[in-house]
Design a protein around this motif. Structure first.
Motif, PDB file in Angstrom:
ATOM      1  N   ARG A  78       0.827  -1.243  -0.066  1.00  0.00           N
ATOM      2  CA  ARG A  78       0.051  -0.043   0.096  1.00  0.00           C
ATOM      3  C   ARG A  78       0.558   1.493   0.176  1.00  0.00           C
ATOM      4  N   LEU A  79       1.975   1.257   0.797  1.00  0.00           N
ATOM      5  CA  LEU A  79       2.792   2.337   0.978  1.00  0.00           C
ATOM      6  C   LEU A  79       3.508   2.614  -0.509  1.00  0.00           C
ATOM      7  N   LEU A  80       3.918   1.625  -1.120  1.00  0.00           N
ATOM      8  CA  LEU A  80       4.519   1.698  -2.318  1.00  0.00           C
ATOM      9  C   LEU A  80       3.431   2.218  -3.463  1.00  0.00           C
ATOM     10  N   ALA A  81       2.383   1.945  -3.660  1.00  0.00           N
ATOM     11  CA  ALA A  81       1.520   2.340  -4.395  1.00  0.00           C
ATOM     12  C   ALA A  81       0.876   3.649  -4.179  1.00  0.00           C
ATOM     13  N   ASP A  82       0.881   4.193  -2.870  1.00  0.00           N
ATOM     14  CA  ASP A  82       0.667   5.444  -2.731  1.00  0.00           C
ATOM     15  C   ASP A  82       1.666   6.408  -2.913  1.00  0.00           C
ATOM     16  N   ALA A  83       3.041   5.969  -2.713  1.00  0.00           N
ATOM     17  CA  ALA A  83       3.981   6.681  -2.915  1.00  0.00           C
ATOM     18  C   ALA A  83       4.676   7.028  -4.376  1.00  0.00           C
ATOM     19  N   THR A  84       4.010   6.023  -5.264  1.00  0.00           N
ATOM     20  CA  THR A  84       4.326   6.018  -6.923  1.00  0.00           C
ATOM     21  C   THR A  84       3.120   6.292  -7.517  1.00  0.00           C
ATOM     22  N   GLY A  85       1.880   6.375  -6.882  1.00  0.00           N
ATOM     23  CA  GLY A  85       0.684   6.947  -7.823  1.00  0.00           C
ATOM     24  C   GLY A  85       0.079   5.823  -8.505  1.00  0.00           C
ATOM     25  N   THR A  86       0.640   4.596  -7.948  1.00  0.00           N
ATOM     26  CA  THR A  86      -0.369   3.544  -9.068  1.00  0.00           C
ATOM     27  C   THR A  86      -1.367   3.224  -8.598  1.00  0.00           C
ATOM     28  N   ASP A  87      -2.496   2.703  -9.285  1.00  0.00           N
ATOM     29  CA  ASP A  87      -3.501   2.204  -8.853  1.00  0.00           C
ATOM     30  C   ASP A  87      -3.599   0.429  -9.116  1.00  0.00           C
ATOM     31  N   ALA A  88      -2.572  -0.240  -9.311  1.00  0.00           N
ATOM     32  CA  ALA A  88      -2.321  -1.389  -9.450  1.00  0.00           C
ATOM     33  C   ALA A  88      -2.444  -2.003  -8.354  1.00  0.00           C
ATOM     34  N   GLY A  89      -2.921  -3.457  -8.221  1.00  0.00           N
ATOM     35  CA  GLY A  89      -3.209  -4.189  -7.032  1.00  0.00           C
ATOM     36  C   GLY A  89      -2.015  -5.309  -7.296  1.00  0.00           C
ATOM     37  N   ALA A  90      -2.154  -6.152  -6.285  1.00  0.00           N
ATOM     38  CA  ALA A  90      -1.278  -7.372  -5.943  1.00  0.00           C
ATOM     39  C   ALA A  90      -1.559  -8.354  -4.923  1.00  0.00           C
ATOM     40  N   HIS A  91      -1.864  -9.710  -5.407  1.00  0.00           N
ATOM     41  CA  HIS A  91      -2.103 -10.722  -4.290  1.00  0.00           C
ATOM     42  C   HIS A  91      -0.543 -11.197  -3.778  1.00  0.00           C
ATOM     43  N   LEU A  92      -0.375 -11.146  -2.704  1.00  0.00           N
ATOM     44  CA  LEU A  92       1.072 -11.592  -1.993  1.00  0.00           C
ATOM     45  C   LEU A  92       0.876 -12.799  -1.531  1.00  0.00           C
ATOM     46  N   ARG A  93       1.687 -13.654  -2.042  1.00  0.00           N
ATOM     47  CA  ARG A  93       1.641 -15.325  -1.238  1.00  0.00           C
ATOM     48  C   ARG A  93       2.693 -15.259  -0.704  1.00  0.00           C
ATOM     49  N   ILE A  94       2.727 -15.465   0.735  1.00  0.00           N
ATOM     50  CA  ILE A  94       3.841 -15.112   1.730  1.00  0.00           C
ATOM     51  C   ILE A  94       3.956 -16.674   1.938  1.00  0.00           C
ATOM     52  N   THR A  95       5.319 -17.238   1.948  1.00  0.00           N
ATOM     53  CA  THR A  95       5.614 -18.353   2.410  1.00  0.00           C
ATOM     54  C   THR A  95       6.740 -18.268   3.776  1.00  0.00           C
ATOM     55  N   LYS A  96       6.512 -18.577   4.926  1.00  0.00           N
ATOM     56  CA  LYS A  96       7.443 -18.326   6.160  1.00  0.00           C
ATOM     57  C   LYS A  96       8.302 -19.145   6.485  1.00  0.00           C
ATOM     58  N   GLY A  97       9.574 -18.959   6.389  1.00  0.00           N
ATOM     59  CA  GLY A  97      10.445 -19.891   6.989  1.00  0.00           C
ATOM     60  C   GLY A  97      11.001 -19.207   8.430  1.00  0.00           C
ATOM     61  N   VAL A  98      11.011 -18.003   8.527  1.00  0.00           N
ATOM     62  CA  VAL A  98      11.263 -17.052   9.591  1.00  0.00           C
ATOM     63  C   VAL A  98      10.456 -17.289  10.764  1.00  0.00           C
ATOM     64  N   PRO A  99      10.734 -17.591  11.978  1.00  0.00           N
ATOM     65  CA  PRO A  99       9.778 -17.862  13.215  1.00  0.00           C
ATOM     66  C   PRO A  99       8.788 -16.438  13.084  1.00  0.00           C
ATOM     67  N   THR A 100       7.666 -16.688  13.681  1.00  0.00           N
ATOM     68  CA  THR A 100       6.859 -15.749  13.890  1.00  0.00           C
ATOM     69  C   THR A 100       6.718 -15.171  15.098  1.00  0.00           C
ATOM     70  N   ALA A 101       6.899 -13.909  15.311  1.00  0.00           N
ATOM     71  CA  ALA A 101       7.216 -13.240  16.792  1.00  0.00           C
ATOM     72  C   ALA A 101       8.544 -13.668  17.175  1.00  0.00           C
ATOM     73  N   GLY A 102       9.700 -13.741  16.571  1.00  0.00           N
ATOM     74  CA  GLY A 102      10.753 -14.669  17.087  1.00  0.00           C
ATOM     75  C   GLY A 102      11.889 -14.069  17.338  1.00  0.00           C
ATOM     76  N   GLY A 103      11.851 -12.592  17.048  1.00  0.00           N
ATOM     77  CA  GLY A 103      12.915 -11.731  17.291  1.00  0.00           C
ATOM     78  C   GLY A 103      14.187 -11.905  16.139  1.00  0.00           C
ATOM     79  N   MET A 104      13.608 -12.332  14.927  1.00  0.00           N
ATOM     80  CA  MET A 104      14.530 -12.641  13.709  1.00  0.00           C
ATOM     81  C   MET A 104      13.588 -11.812  12.707  1.00  0.00           C
ATOM     82  N   ALA A 105      12.904 -10.665  12.955  1.00  0.00           N
ATOM     83  CA  ALA A 105      12.519  -9.658  11.954  1.00  0.00           C
ATOM     84  C   ALA A 105      11.835 -10.321  10.681  1.00  0.00           C
TER      85      ALA A 105
END
Length: 308
Positions: A78-105
């Motif tokens: 959303r920030l990138l879209a607002d900063a660049t003025g694009t009205d494009a969308g995207a579906h993001l498929r996230i596959t996690k390997g880093v622990p959630t809320a694990g102190g590893m960002a």
């Protein structure tokens, strides 16, 4: 039908080799001095053409990750879209390997990957420096997930200076299925440190050891000012640190705000034995061997799919 495009970007998790904390400023942020090292544990984000911004999450700890506009990757798009003025969308498929809320960002790695993936998908053409400026708006760890490698962070941790680290460092990670909230850890640190703590600095000897590629020297200077606060909130973390002390690990430290505990091995061949001992001790939900430094967010694949 028009062919659809997708962009696959990978970004690393991190370990705080050193994390020094000062008393909160007037704006509520604590001044930090930290040494980040990116490691070979990754978040994968695939951005696909869509009419709006949306996301799905799979992988490690996915059930604890929000999939609405509070998700950091969604906010990055959303920030990138607002900063660049694009009205494009995207579906993001996230596959996690880093622990959630694990102190590893892991969330910050998702945001960095989403920024780069959407920039490439939408052809918005921002330079890395411009992406870094947007990353800093999203959180202190997001700029480092873009750059990777090893870096010194000051301010909120988002003002980065690349640091030379020769060779490879091998880390054994003990994960916990109990997350820790970074704001709660900082509040616990505040309670433990009622007197003013000055703006911190990084020990020059640690930097010398990184430049020399000397794991023994690095181990002598591993430090995390948040570790006592994290252990106060989750006392079983001390059991993890104690288990590592029974192994050939050179030193063990809570990573960031925890609860992941990272131990430094002298040699890659020591790491498997260290990991096996800690796994058998039953003090962690999972034990992994990784190395660093690792590359920052980078393109893995760009695909044009024919709908026919």
């Amino acid at each position: 039908m028009t062919p659809s495009r997708s962009v696959h970007v990978r970004a690393p998790g991190k370990i705080n080799v050193a994390l020094r904390v000062g008393s909160a400023r007037a704006d509520g942020y604590h001044p930090l001095a930290t040494v980040f090292q990116a490691v070979t544990l990754y978040e994968d984000v695939v951005a696909e053409e869509a009419e709006t911004i949306s996301l799905t999450v799979t992988g490690r700890g996915a059930d604890r990750v929000p999939t609405d506009s509070s998700n950091l990757a969604w906010r990055a798009a959303r920030l990138l879209a607002d900063a660049t003025g694009t009205d494009a969308g995207a579906h993001l498929r996230i596959t996690k390997g880093v622990p959630t809320a694990g102190g590893m960002a892991g969330g910050s790695a998702d945001a960095a990957a989403a920024l780069l993936a959407c920039d490439l998908l939408w052809h918005t053409g921002l330079a890395r420096e411009e992406l870094g400026e947007l990353a800093a708006e999203l959180g202190a760890d997001v700029p480092f997930a873009l750059t990777g490698q090893t870096a010194v962070g000051v301010g909120r941790g988002d003002v980065l200076t690349p640091a030379l680290a020769r060779g490879r460092f091998t880390w054994v990670l003990a994960l916990s299925d109990q997350g820790l909230s970074t704001p709660e850890v900082f509040r616990a640190w505040d309670a433990q440190n009622p007197d003013p703590v000055p703006v911190p600095e990084i020990d020059a000897e640690l930097m010398h050891a990184l430049v020399a590629g000397d794991p023994h020297g690095v181990a002598r200077h591993l430090v995390n000012d948040l570790q006592p606060a994290a252990i106060a909130l989750l006392p079983t973390l001390q059991d993890v640190v104690d288990a590592f002390e029974e192994t050939a690990a050179l030193a063990a430290i809570v990573s960031g705000s925890g609860p992941t505990v990272a131990a430094l091995a002298a040699r890659p061949e020591d790491a498997a034995e260290i990991a096996a001992y800690v796994a058998a001790a039953g003090v962690a939900s999972d034990v992994l061997v990784v190395s660093g430094p690792a590359l920052g967010a980078r393109l893995v694949e760009s695909v044009v799919s024919d709908p026919d």
